[in-house]
Write a protein that holds these residues in place. Structure first.
Motif, PDB file in Angstrom:
ATOM      1  N   ASP A  20      -8.805  -1.233   4.059  1.00 48.64           N
ATOM      2  CA  ASP A  20      -8.302  -2.384   3.294  1.00 48.64           C
ATOM      3  C   ASP A  20      -6.823  -2.668   3.553  1.00 48.64           C
ATOM      4  O   ASP A  20      -6.394  -3.811   3.543  1.00 48.64           O
ATOM      5  CB  ASP A  20      -8.469  -2.134   1.784  1.00 48.64           C
ATOM      6  N   LEU A  21      -6.058  -1.610   3.785  1.00 47.77           N
ATOM      7  CA  LEU A  21      -4.599  -1.784   3.882  1.00 47.77           C
ATOM      8  C   LEU A  21      -4.212  -2.564   5.148  1.00 47.77           C
ATOM      9  O   LEU A  21      -4.522  -2.156   6.264  1.00 47.77           O
ATOM     10  CB  LEU A  21      -3.912  -0.407   3.897  1.00 47.77           C
ATOM     11  N   ILE A  50      -4.639  -0.193   8.398  1.00 40.95           N
ATOM     12  CA  ILE A  50      -4.233   1.217   8.449  1.00 40.95           C
ATOM     13  C   ILE A  50      -4.965   1.985   7.350  1.00 40.95           C
ATOM     14  O   ILE A  50      -5.038   1.522   6.205  1.00 40.95           O
ATOM     15  CB  ILE A  50      -2.692   1.335   8.237  1.00 40.95           C
ATOM     16  N   LEU A  51      -5.473   3.161   7.715  1.00 39.09           N
ATOM     17  CA  LEU A  51      -6.168   3.998   6.736  1.00 39.09           C
ATOM     18  C   LEU A  51      -5.111   4.734   5.903  1.00 39.09           C
ATOM     19  O   LEU A  51      -4.662   5.817   6.276  1.00 39.09           O
ATOM     20  CB  LEU A  51      -7.084   4.989   7.464  1.00 39.09           C
ATOM     21  N   ARG A  54      -5.305   8.936   1.519  1.00 32.93           N
ATOM     22  CA  ARG A  54      -5.352  10.302   2.062  1.00 32.93           C
ATOM     23  C   ARG A  54      -6.693  10.994   1.816  1.00 32.93           C
ATOM     24  O   ARG A  54      -6.990  12.013   2.414  1.00 32.93           O
ATOM     25  CB  ARG A  54      -4.178  11.154   1.552  1.00 32.93           C
ATOM     26  N   HIS A  55      -7.505  10.409   0.946  1.00 31.92           N
ATOM     27  CA  HIS A  55      -8.832  10.999   0.704  1.00 31.92           C
ATOM     28  C   HIS A  55      -9.898  10.416   1.624  1.00 31.92           C
ATOM     29  O   HIS A  55     -11.057  10.783   1.564  1.00 31.92           O
ATOM     30  CB  HIS A  55      -9.233  10.807  -0.760  1.00 31.92           C
ATOM     31  N   LYS A  56      -9.495   9.460   2.483  1.00 25.88           N
ATOM     32  CA  LYS A  56     -10.492   8.851   3.379  1.00 25.88           C
ATOM     33  C   LYS A  56     -10.195   9.243   4.819  1.00 25.88           C
ATOM     34  O   LYS A  56      -9.046   9.518   5.172  1.00 25.88           O
ATOM     35  CB  LYS A  56     -10.466   7.334   3.229  1.00 25.88           C
ATOM     36  N   TYR A 291      -6.447  -7.195  14.117  1.00 24.95           N
ATOM     37  CA  TYR A 291      -6.648  -5.744  14.027  1.00 24.95           C
ATOM     38  C   TYR A 291      -5.801  -4.914  14.979  1.00 24.95           C
ATOM     39  O   TYR A 291      -5.809  -3.695  14.885  1.00 24.95           O
ATOM     40  CB  TYR A 291      -8.134  -5.413  14.283  1.00 24.95           C
ATOM     41  N   GLY A 292      -5.092  -5.551  15.918  1.00 26.96           N
ATOM     42  CA  GLY A 292      -4.349  -4.798  16.921  1.00 26.96           C
ATOM     43  C   GLY A 292      -5.298  -4.039  17.829  1.00 26.96           C
ATOM     44  O   GLY A 292      -6.485  -4.372  17.950  1.00 26.96           O
ATOM     45  N   ASN A 293      -4.751  -3.021  18.461  1.00 25.52           N
ATOM     46  CA  ASN A 293      -5.529  -2.182  19.383  1.00 25.52           C
ATOM     47  C   ASN A 293      -6.146  -1.049  18.567  1.00 25.52           C
ATOM     48  O   ASN A 293      -5.449  -0.157  18.104  1.00 25.52           O
ATOM     49  CB  ASN A 293      -4.578  -1.651  20.460  1.00 25.52           C
TER      50      ASN A 293
END
Ligand code: UT7
Length: 338
Positions: A20-21, A50-51, A54-56, A291-293
């Motif tokens: 989501d971020l 970006i993920l 920290r729990h994922k 989404y970038g690379n």
């Protein structure tokens, strides 16, 4: 190629997942000395996911992409024979595919990781196709997933602006030979240039153990290092050669292809490759502005989006090429079967 196979293979369904971020170019200009203008002009990227949780992990992205593909195919996870997880950012150096197998409940599937950086999904499709065309397996889940945000030096403006996290999945299924949709491939590796793009493991100077003649050094993986200019030159010179070789082996002319789906590294690379092949730019599939690379995820992410948008039609010829660290690069040509 068709005469030497026992059964055909085709992509049955695809799925994808992004965190989501969302980090846009403006956000990045608060972190390193860069600008929205520079990033858009040099890469075509506007934002990336970006993920941040920290729990994922990569398994959450890979499993939701896989579940989307399974649902679209109306397939029970227990019907999957093999899972190939193409990733360079696993949860576990022993392999993460088994965690994906458990998470989606693909209890009968063999599962292994495949590491070939941004070419990983192409190599995954080609590997899966061999198992199907030689009659070993019928249903294979190929997932390209990377969380390179874990490995980026966030103070290096030449790399941190490029990458995003994502996963994409495809189910490859056996079919009658006459309906074979995965027509051919061409693959390459040049290990002499591996230093141009790498996440190197470096040993510390201090020994963790010394006993008589036994010296043990341990270390850690470093951040991504990339010689962007050299990788750029490699991509625009070598990818068209791979595509032309592959098309020639299949007696297909570049003008006969409907879609060009390249690893989403840089908008300029997509257009330079299309230009070299005299392929009209309206045949380029591109979503890297959003989404970038995303490394091994970029091709299935873009493929899934193009399919969801109903761009790709029955019997369309899609040329798919991956390229990146290794250095590795290669092409797979697909005739889309609805
Ligand atoms: O997925 C694996 C495959 N990877 C790729 O395909 C990456 C291929 N390479 C590329 O896409 C491009 O080489 C980059 C986008 C990485 C860089 O673009 P470039 O046009 O090759 O730029 P450059 O590295 O030659 O840098 C040009 C200038 C330099 O300044 P000077 O020396 O001309 O004063 C850099 O310091 O741009 C500067 N620069 C930046 N400026 C603002 C480099 N990064 C940035 C930045 N913001 N983020």
């Amino acid at each position: 190629m068709i005469s030497s196979i026992l059964q055909g293979a085709k992509i049955l369904a695809t799925g994808s997942s992004v965190p989501d971020l969302c980090l846009n170019n403006e956000d990045l200009s608060q972190i390193v000395e860069t600008s929205d203008d520079w990033i858009i002009n040099r890469t075509g990227i506007k934002e990336r996911r970006i993920l941040g949780d920290r729990h994922k992990s990569i398994i959450d992205l890979a499993s939701s992409a896989s579940i989307e593909a399974l649902e679209k195919a109306s397939m029970n996870p227990a019907d999957i024979d093999l899972i190939i997880l193409a990733t360079s950012s696993p949860n576990d150096l022993f392999g993460s595919a088994s965690q994906l197998q458990a998470k989606i409940g693909a209890t009968k599937a063999v599962a292994f990781d495949l590491t070939a950086a941004c070419s990983g999904f192409v190599l995954g499709i080609v590997t899966a196709t061999q198992f199907i065309q030689n009659g070993s397996y019928n249903n294979i889940l190929v997932v390209g997933a990377d969380v390179l945000s874990n490995w980026i030096d966030w103070s290096d403006r030449s790399t941190c602006i490029l990458f995003g996290d994502a996963a994409g999945a495809a189910i490859i299924q056996s079919c009658p030979k006459e309906d074979n949709g995965i027509l051919g491939f061409q693959l390459n590796t040049d290990g002499s240039k591996s230093f141009q793009l790498s996440i190197p493991y470096e040993k510390n100077n201090e020994k963790v153990m010394q006993k008589q003649s036994l010296n043990i050094f341990q270390g850690q993986f470093k951040n991504i290092i990339m010689n962007g200019k050299e990788v750029y030159k490699f991509a625009v010179s070598q990818v068209p050669v791979s595509i032309l070789q592959c098309l020639k082996s299949l007696n297909i002319l570049p003008e006969d292809i409907h879609w060009l789906l390249l690893h989403q590294a840089n908008e300029r690379i997509l257009h330079a490759v299309a230009n070299r092949l005299s392929i009209n730019s309206n045949k380029i599939i591109s979503n890297l502005n959003k989404y970038g690379n995303t490394s091994a995820a970029s091709i299935p992410l873009a493929l899934n989006e193009a399919l969801n948008e109903k761009k790709i039609k029955h019997n369309d010829i899609i040329v798919i090429s991956g390229f990146g660290a290794g250095l590795t690069w290669g092409t797979v040509v697909i005739k889309w079967k609805c």
